[in-house]
Write an enzyme that holds these catalytic residues in place. Structure first.
Site, PDB file in Angstrom:
ATOM      1  N   HIS A 139     101.521  50.899  51.470  1.00  0.00           N
ATOM      2  CA  HIS A 139     101.151  50.282  52.857  1.00  0.00           C
ATOM      3  C   HIS A 139     101.822  50.849  53.919  1.00  0.00           C
ATOM      4  O   HIS A 139     102.927  51.698  53.776  1.00  0.00           O
ATOM      5  CB  HIS A 139     102.106  48.796  52.750  1.00  0.00           C
ATOM      6  N   HIS A 140     101.282  50.884  55.025  1.00  0.00           N
ATOM      7  CA  HIS A 140     101.484  51.641  56.253  1.00  0.00           C
ATOM      8  C   HIS A 140     102.854  51.233  56.756  1.00  0.00           C
ATOM      9  O   HIS A 140     103.660  52.150  57.557  1.00  0.00           O
ATOM     10  CB  HIS A 140     100.538  51.601  57.317  1.00  0.00           C
ATOM     11  N   SER A 141     103.430  50.190  56.436  1.00  0.00           N
ATOM     12  CA  SER A 141     104.823  49.550  56.749  1.00  0.00           C
ATOM     13  C   SER A 141     105.679  50.368  56.133  1.00  0.00           C
ATOM     14  O   SER A 141     107.008  50.418  56.667  1.00  0.00           O
ATOM     15  CB  SER A 141     104.769  48.032  56.733  1.00  0.00           C
ATOM     16  N   ASN A 313     108.164  54.537  59.851  1.00  0.00           N
ATOM     17  CA  ASN A 313     106.995  55.191  60.789  1.00  0.00           C
ATOM     18  C   ASN A 313     107.603  55.907  61.962  1.00  0.00           C
ATOM     19  O   ASN A 313     108.333  55.094  62.501  1.00  0.00           O
ATOM     20  CB  ASN A 313     105.879  54.222  61.093  1.00  0.00           C
TER      21      ASN A 313
END
Length: 463
Positions: A139-141, A313
């Site tokens: 997941h990009h989180s 991120n």
């Protein structure tokens, strides 16, 4: 342990919906070591799922409640099931790359369950040439594209004879000091302390905002674009994905850059520009003005190459004019070069906090439009996403298997149906195209157009 999510990670969770899964992925192709037996892949899978010391990044999942003051936090999964996350699959006959890409397209279409750690790893056999594939999604989180590439690099070795290597999710020593344990009751206080710590950085935000808006109004490259045309890509999307991938010799791109005084990234963007121009011309859908691409800029470039278990991120962005309105390949390359250079100069005048804030401003219309059901009423903030992530520079191995190629999968979003992500590996530059299956017809044709554009750029450069 409990950790608060940073605002970017929380934003990815809030934006996610059934039609818009927010995970990144990767496909790696390996050749088996000499003398590998029939059960090599099964034995490798068995070894991988026997991991006992799992890295914190792969154990946490998002959670929020009244006790966290409504904030998203990371909590450990008390019922972690490694066989849910690590899976062994086989391709149907005839076992071509086509069947592999179709499988990856389907796997990439489904959301990750938030009640579990947000990752999957698939070990895939059945390719008729005997190679082994690994498809992973995170997941990009949890991680951005640069962090995901570093994670891949951290599990590989340049030694072909090294065996018994740790699984990607195993805990490995890191030079980075991990975050200390936090109690649920400390979350609101910690958020306040973080806000106060950022106050001095944020003092420069009004000036950065004025400069960004002024550049945007003048149609100069910055973190915000106001003049992107509407295209067939800028429509609501479905959850179904189509993935296409191919690589080209890195030396060909580098020679073009050297002959024209441009960068490797400029050449990558110009290849995409020419391919998109041809693709849209075939569909009678090329706008009169240039397409605008959101190009992510990583802010962790100087950090350790060992992925931190805390993930996170740190990505800024510039909106680059691709020059798709220009018929000549050389002119498109120069247009991209000028636009990218302007964008870099604009970012160089900001602090990292200001870059993140201005990038969030540029991204806001892409996220808020679909959320407010205004996708068809307002102009798109940009037309597609193109990113380029550097990978390993030398040939790599995993438990005796030679890494033959690595291909990134990324995130189309509502109103932005195509994402092109590239990464270099050894002497190759790989392009991974991830698109909405319905909104982007005949996605695989873009691979042919990329190849043709590389030829055209070489001709324009006099090579």
């Amino acid at each position: 342990m409990v950790h608060p999510l940073d605002p970017t990670a929380a934003g990815f969770l809030l934006a996610e919906k059934r039609r818009m899964p927010m995970h990144v992925g990767g496909l790696q192709l390996f050749s088996k070591p000499e003398g590998a037996g029939r059960n090599f892949v099964r034995e490798l899978y068995t070894q991988l799922i026997e991991s006992e010391d799992i890295a914190p990044l792969f154990l946490k999942h998002p959670y929020r409640s009244v006790r966290t003051a409504g904030q998203w936090v990371w909590v450990d999964d008390d019922d972690f099931d490694i066989e849910y996350h690590v899976r062994h699959s086989a391709l149907p006959k005839p076992g071509r790359v086509r069947e592999l890409l179709e499988l990856c397209s389907r796997l990439h279409s489904t959301r990750l369950a938030t009640e579990r750690p947000l990752w999957e790893w698939h070990l895939i056999e059945g390719l008729r040439d005997g190679r082994v594939a690994m498809y992973c999604k995170l997941h990009h989180s949890l991680v951005d594209g640069v962090a995901a590439m570093r994670l891949l690099q951290s599990i590989l070795s340049s030694d072909p004879d090294r065996m018994g290597m740790p699984a990607p999710w195993e805990n490995r020593p890191s030079k980075a000091r991990e975050r200390s344990e936090t109690n649920l009751s400390d979350i609101p206080q910690q958020a306040m302390q973080s806000a106060l710590a950022m106050a001095s950085e944020a003092a420069g935000l009004p000036g950065a905002l004025v400069k960004t808006l002024n550049r945007s109004v003048r149609n100069e490259t910055s973190a915000l674009a106001l003049y992107a045309p509407r295209t067939i890509l800028n429509q609501p999307i479905t959850a179904a994905r189509r993935f296409a991938a191919q690589d080209w010799p890195l030396e060909r791109l580098q020679r073009i850059g050297k002959a024209t005084g441009t960068t490797l990234n400029d050449v990558v963007l110009a290849m995409c520009s020419g391919a998109m121009r041809t693709y849209l011309l075939e569909l009678d859908a090329l706008p009169d003005t240039t397409l605008v691409s959101m190009v992510p800029v990583g802010l962790k470039a100087k950090e350790s190459h060992v992925a931190s278990s805390s993930g996170g991120n740190a990505v800024g962005a510039v909106m680059v004019k691709l020059g798709t309105d220009l018929p000549d390949a050389g002119d498109r390359l120069q247009a991209v070069h000028v636009s990218m250079a302007d964008g870099k100069r604009a970012l160089a005048q900001m602090t990292p906090v200001q870059i993140l804030a201005m990038s969030a401003l540029g991204q806001a219309p892409a996220i808020l439009g679909p959320m407010l059901k205004m996708s068809g009423l307002v102009k798109p903030p940009y037309n597609l996403i193109i990113s380029n992530v550097p990978g390993p520079r030398t040939t790599q191995y995993f438990n005796g298997m030679r890494l033959e190629g690595t291909y990134p999968l990324s995130i189309p979003i509502d109103g932005m149906a195509l994402n092109i992500t590239c990464n270099s590996y050894a002497d190759q530059m790989a392009f991974g195209l991830t698109g909405c299956r319905r909104t982007v017809p005949h996605l695989q044709r873009l691979l042919t157009h990329l190849d043709s554009e590389l030829d055209a750029l070489e001709l324009a450069a006099g090579i």
